[in-house]
Design an enzyme around this catalytic site. Structure first.
Site, PDB file in Angstrom:
ATOM      1  N   ARG A   1       7.568   0.272  13.769  1.00  0.00           N
ATOM      2  CA  ARG A   1       8.042  -0.648  12.076  1.00  0.00           C
ATOM      3  C   ARG A   1       9.003  -1.331  12.664  1.00  0.00           C
ATOM      4  O   ARG A   1       9.956  -1.557  11.277  1.00  0.00           O
ATOM      5  CB  ARG A   1       8.721   0.864  11.170  1.00  0.00           C
ATOM      6  CG  ARG A   1       7.915   1.434  10.789  1.00  0.00           C
ATOM      7  CD  ARG A   1       8.354   2.774   9.724  1.00  0.00           C
ATOM      8  NE  ARG A   1       7.194   4.114   9.622  1.00  0.00           N
ATOM      9  CZ  ARG A   1       5.979   3.693   8.915  1.00  0.00           C
ATOM     10  NH1 ARG A   1       6.219   3.290   8.005  1.00  0.00           N
ATOM     11  NH2 ARG A   1       5.629   6.182   9.753  1.00  0.00           N
TER      12      ARG A   1
ATOM     13  N   ASN B   1       7.990  -5.917  -0.916  1.00  0.00           N
ATOM     14  CA  ASN B   1       8.301  -4.415  -0.772  1.00  0.00           C
ATOM     15  C   ASN B   1       6.594  -4.784   0.250  1.00  0.00           C
ATOM     16  O   ASN B   1       5.608  -3.818  -0.679  1.00  0.00           O
ATOM     17  CB  ASN B   1       8.521  -3.390  -0.390  1.00  0.00           C
ATOM     18  CG  ASN B   1       8.043  -2.272   0.279  1.00  0.00           C
ATOM     19  OD1 ASN B   1       7.449  -2.468   1.525  1.00  0.00           O
ATOM     20  ND2 ASN B   1       8.888  -0.823   0.030  1.00  0.00           N
TER      21      ASN B   1
ATOM     22  N   ALA C   1       3.159  -0.694   4.929  1.00  0.00           N
ATOM     23  CA  ALA C   1       3.284  -1.071   6.150  1.00  0.00           C
ATOM     24  C   ALA C   1       2.228  -1.750   6.265  1.00  0.00           C
ATOM     25  O   ALA C   1       2.060  -2.784   7.747  1.00  0.00           O
ATOM     26  CB  ALA C   1       1.911  -0.251   6.240  1.00  0.00           C
TER      27      ALA C   1
ATOM     28  N   ARG D   1       4.172  10.926  -2.703  1.00  0.00           N
ATOM     29  CA  ARG D   1       4.845  10.738  -0.788  1.00  0.00           C
ATOM     30  C   ARG D   1       5.762  10.459   0.259  1.00  0.00           C
ATOM     31  O   ARG D   1       6.521  10.414  -0.366  1.00  0.00           O
ATOM     32  CB  ARG D   1       3.530   8.985  -0.364  1.00  0.00           C
ATOM     33  CG  ARG D   1       4.820   8.394  -0.812  1.00  0.00           C
ATOM     34  CD  ARG D   1       4.382   6.819  -0.163  1.00  0.00           C
ATOM     35  NE  ARG D   1       3.819   6.284   1.499  1.00  0.00           N
ATOM     36  CZ  ARG D   1       4.381   5.315   1.981  1.00  0.00           C
ATOM     37  NH1 ARG D   1       4.544   4.160   1.071  1.00  0.00           N
ATOM     38  NH2 ARG D   1       3.983   5.373   3.225  1.00  0.00           N
TER      39      ARG D   1
ATOM     40  N   HIS E   1      12.736  -2.374   1.796  1.00  0.00           N
ATOM     41  CA  HIS E   1      13.013  -1.487   2.255  1.00  0.00           C
ATOM     42  C   HIS E   1      13.329  -0.214   1.727  1.00  0.00           C
ATOM     43  O   HIS E   1      14.372  -0.615   1.738  1.00  0.00           O
ATOM     44  CB  HIS E   1      11.691  -1.731   3.339  1.00  0.00           C
ATOM     45  CG  HIS E   1      11.140  -2.121   4.654  1.00  0.00           C
ATOM     46  ND1 HIS E   1       9.870  -2.359   3.879  1.00  0.00           N
ATOM     47  CD2 HIS E   1      11.115  -3.373   5.448  1.00  0.00           C
ATOM     48  CE1 HIS E   1       9.252  -3.687   4.458  1.00  0.00           C
ATOM     49  NE2 HIS E   1       9.952  -4.282   5.329  1.00  0.00           N
ATOM     50  N   LEU E   2      12.223   0.847   1.270  1.00  0.00           N
ATOM     51  CA  LEU E   2      13.159   1.817   0.670  1.00  0.00           C
ATOM     52  C   LEU E   2      13.499   2.559   1.308  1.00  0.00           C
ATOM     53  O   LEU E   2      14.939   3.325   1.462  1.00  0.00           O
ATOM     54  CB  LEU E   2      11.784   2.672  -0.438  1.00  0.00           C
ATOM     55  CG  LEU E   2      11.289   2.145  -1.090  1.00  0.00           C
ATOM     56  CD1 LEU E   2      10.273   3.130  -1.891  1.00  0.00           C
ATOM     57  CD2 LEU E   2      12.400   2.896  -2.186  1.00  0.00           C
ATOM     58  N   SER E   3      13.287   2.854   2.631  1.00  0.00           N
ATOM     59  CA  SER E   3      13.662   3.914   3.934  1.00  0.00           C
ATOM     60  C   SER E   3      14.079   3.070   4.521  1.00  0.00           C
ATOM     61  O   SER E   3      14.346   1.184   5.016  1.00  0.00           O
ATOM     62  CB  SER E   3      12.536   4.545   4.437  1.00  0.00           C
ATOM     63  OG  SER E   3      11.591   3.393   5.030  1.00  0.00           O
TER      64      SER E   3
ATOM     65  N   PRO F   1       1.231  -1.343   0.313  1.00  0.00           N
ATOM     66  CA  PRO F   1       0.093   0.112   0.337  1.00  0.00           C
ATOM     67  C   PRO F   1       1.184   0.995   0.186  1.00  0.00           C
ATOM     68  O   PRO F   1       1.572   1.472   0.469  1.00  0.00           O
ATOM     69  CB  PRO F   1      -0.833  -0.506   1.288  1.00  0.00           C
ATOM     70  CG  PRO F   1       0.156  -1.616   2.089  1.00  0.00           C
ATOM     71  CD  PRO F   1       0.652  -1.521   1.640  1.00  0.00           C
ATOM     72  N   ASN F   2       0.430   2.344  -1.194  1.00  0.00           N
ATOM     73  CA  ASN F   2       1.050   3.706  -0.701  1.00  0.00           C
ATOM     74  C   ASN F   2       2.022   3.891  -1.592  1.00  0.00           C
ATOM     75  O   ASN F   2       2.452   4.690  -1.775  1.00  0.00           O
ATOM     76  CB  ASN F   2       1.165   4.136   0.250  1.00  0.00           C
ATOM     77  CG  ASN F   2      -0.261   4.572   1.528  1.00  0.00           C
ATOM     78  OD1 ASN F   2      -1.534   4.904   0.837  1.00  0.00           O
ATOM     79  ND2 ASN F   2      -0.091   3.769   2.619  1.00  0.00           N
TER      80      ASN F   2
ATOM     81  N   TYR G   1      10.919   9.155   1.212  1.00  0.00           N
ATOM     82  CA  TYR G   1      10.899   7.619  -0.403  1.00  0.00           C
ATOM     83  C   TYR G   1      11.502   8.196  -1.493  1.00  0.00           C
ATOM     84  O   TYR G   1      11.469   7.656  -2.643  1.00  0.00           O
ATOM     85  CB  TYR G   1       9.450   7.367   0.030  1.00  0.00           C
ATOM     86  CG  TYR G   1       8.971   6.844   1.309  1.00  0.00           C
ATOM     87  CD1 TYR G   1       9.713   5.263   1.298  1.00  0.00           C
ATOM     88  CD2 TYR G   1       8.127   7.340   2.028  1.00  0.00           C
ATOM     89  CE1 TYR G   1       9.349   4.887   2.539  1.00  0.00           C
ATOM     90  CE2 TYR G   1       7.663   6.806   3.001  1.00  0.00           C
ATOM     91  CZ  TYR G   1       8.034   5.504   3.696  1.00  0.00           C
ATOM     92  OH  TYR G   1       7.521   4.508   4.547  1.00  0.00           O
TER      93      TYR G   1
ATOM     94  N   GLU H   1      12.408  -9.397   1.932  1.00  0.00           N
ATOM     95  CA  GLU H   1      12.042  -8.087   1.995  1.00  0.00           C
ATOM     96  C   GLU H   1      12.823  -6.741   1.602  1.00  0.00           C
ATOM     97  O   GLU H   1      14.044  -7.054   2.209  1.00  0.00           O
ATOM     98  CB  GLU H   1      11.945  -8.089   3.256  1.00  0.00           C
ATOM     99  CG  GLU H   1      11.018  -7.100   4.173  1.00  0.00           C
ATOM    100  CD  GLU H   1      11.461  -7.408   6.120  1.00  0.00           C
ATOM    101  OE1 GLU H   1      11.845  -8.342   6.578  1.00  0.00           O
ATOM    102  OE2 GLU H   1      10.566  -6.432   6.713  1.00  0.00           O
TER     103      GLU H   1
ATOM    104  N   ASP I   1       1.478 -15.519   6.378  1.00  0.00           N
ATOM    105  CA  ASP I   1       0.951 -16.997   6.487  1.00  0.00           C
ATOM    106  C   ASP I   1       1.353 -17.754   4.824  1.00  0.00           C
ATOM    107  O   ASP I   1       1.803 -18.276   4.426  1.00  0.00           O
ATOM    108  CB  ASP I   1      -0.733 -17.376   6.668  1.00  0.00           C
ATOM    109  CG  ASP I   1      -0.476 -17.445   8.110  1.00  0.00           C
ATOM    110  OD1 ASP I   1       0.741 -18.034   8.501  1.00  0.00           O
ATOM    111  OD2 ASP I   1      -1.096 -17.703   8.837  1.00  0.00           O
TER     112      ASP I   1
ATOM    113  N   HIS J   1       4.492  -4.590   8.973  1.00  0.00           N
ATOM    114  CA  HIS J   1       4.591  -4.406  10.550  1.00  0.00           C
ATOM    115  C   HIS J   1       3.037  -5.382  11.336  1.00  0.00           C
ATOM    116  O   HIS J   1       3.290  -4.854  12.728  1.00  0.00           O
ATOM    117  CB  HIS J   1       4.153  -2.693  11.037  1.00  0.00           C
ATOM    118  CG  HIS J   1       5.397  -1.921   9.777  1.00  0.00           C
ATOM    119  ND1 HIS J   1       7.004  -2.551   9.734  1.00  0.00           N
ATOM    120  CD2 HIS J   1       5.313  -1.584   9.242  1.00  0.00           C
ATOM    121  CE1 HIS J   1       7.894  -2.124   9.106  1.00  0.00           C
ATOM    122  NE2 HIS J   1       6.530  -1.188   8.310  1.00  0.00           N
TER     123      HIS J   1
ATOM    124  N   ARG K   1      13.931   4.414  12.490  1.00  0.00           N
ATOM    125  CA  ARG K   1      12.188   4.714  12.401  1.00  0.00           C
ATOM    126  C   ARG K   1      11.814   4.647  13.179  1.00  0.00           C
ATOM    127  O   ARG K   1      12.421   4.124  14.356  1.00  0.00           O
ATOM    128  CB  ARG K   1      11.518   5.259  11.108  1.00  0.00           C
ATOM    129  CG  ARG K   1      12.691   5.299   9.911  1.00  0.00           C
ATOM    130  CD  ARG K   1      10.825   5.222   8.418  1.00  0.00           C
ATOM    131  NE  ARG K   1      10.403   5.608   8.508  1.00  0.00           N
ATOM    132  CZ  ARG K   1       9.055   5.659   7.699  1.00  0.00           C
ATOM    133  NH1 ARG K   1       9.382   4.869   6.703  1.00  0.00           N
ATOM    134  NH2 ARG K   1       7.927   7.017   6.924  1.00  0.00           N
TER     135      ARG K   1
END
Ligand code: DQA
Length: 142
Positions: A111, A74, A77, A17, A100-102, A9-10, A22, A98, A87, A80, A107
């Site tokens: 997170r 990725n 949200a 954003r 993550h950009l950030s 999402p997002n 990001y 996995e 599953d 978390h 943070r």
């Protein structure tokens, strides 16, 4: 080699954003950049972006049914919060990385938890678009 690249999402809002976190590059730019990288490496990518948890579960399951060799994810949200994504990754048992950009480690406290991490062979954080490329390389080495 087939790799499914899933964004949660997002991430369709990249470029708009929180650019300080990001960056200013868009999701379309990410897809174009990774498409070129995959071509260089002889990888056939499938891209999925969804704002809906169930659609992300389906994307993970489809990676299995479409005989992908690995997954780059990725979960944004849902990283978390989502037992369903954990599953699904366990169910398909494909090598998954996995991304993550950030740098989530530096943070907010909420997170620091990743539900998907235990089903992934590696986690790459804070490297922007390059993190996805590193993830592809890891899957190629597998
Ligand atoms: C993110 C980090 C998550 O905490 C956040 O919810 C996102 C993006 C990242 O790429 O840095 O949406 O996964």
């Amino acid at each position: 080699m087939k790799i499914t690249i899933i964004n949660g999402p997002n991430l369709n809002m990249l470029g708009i954003r929180e650019p300080d976190i990001y960056g200013r590059q868009t999701y379309e730019m990410l897809v174009n950049d990774l498409t070129a990288y995959c071509e260089e490496k002889g990888v056939e990518p499938t891209f999925v972006q969804s704002n809906h948890e169930g659609e992300l579960v389906t994307a993970i399951q489809n990676a299995y049914f479409e005989e992908a060799d690995g997954i780059v994810i990725n979960p944004a949200a849902y990283t978390h919060t989502s037992v369903a994504l954990l599953d699904a990754l366990k169910a398909v048992a494909l090598p998954a990385v996995e991304v993550h950009l950030s740098d989530v480690a530096s943070r907010e406290a909420f997170r620091q938890v990743s539900y998907v991490r235990e089903a992934c062979i590696a986690t790459i954080c804070g490297k922007g678009f390059d993190g996805y490329k590193e993830a592809i390389d890891l899957l190629l080495q597998k």
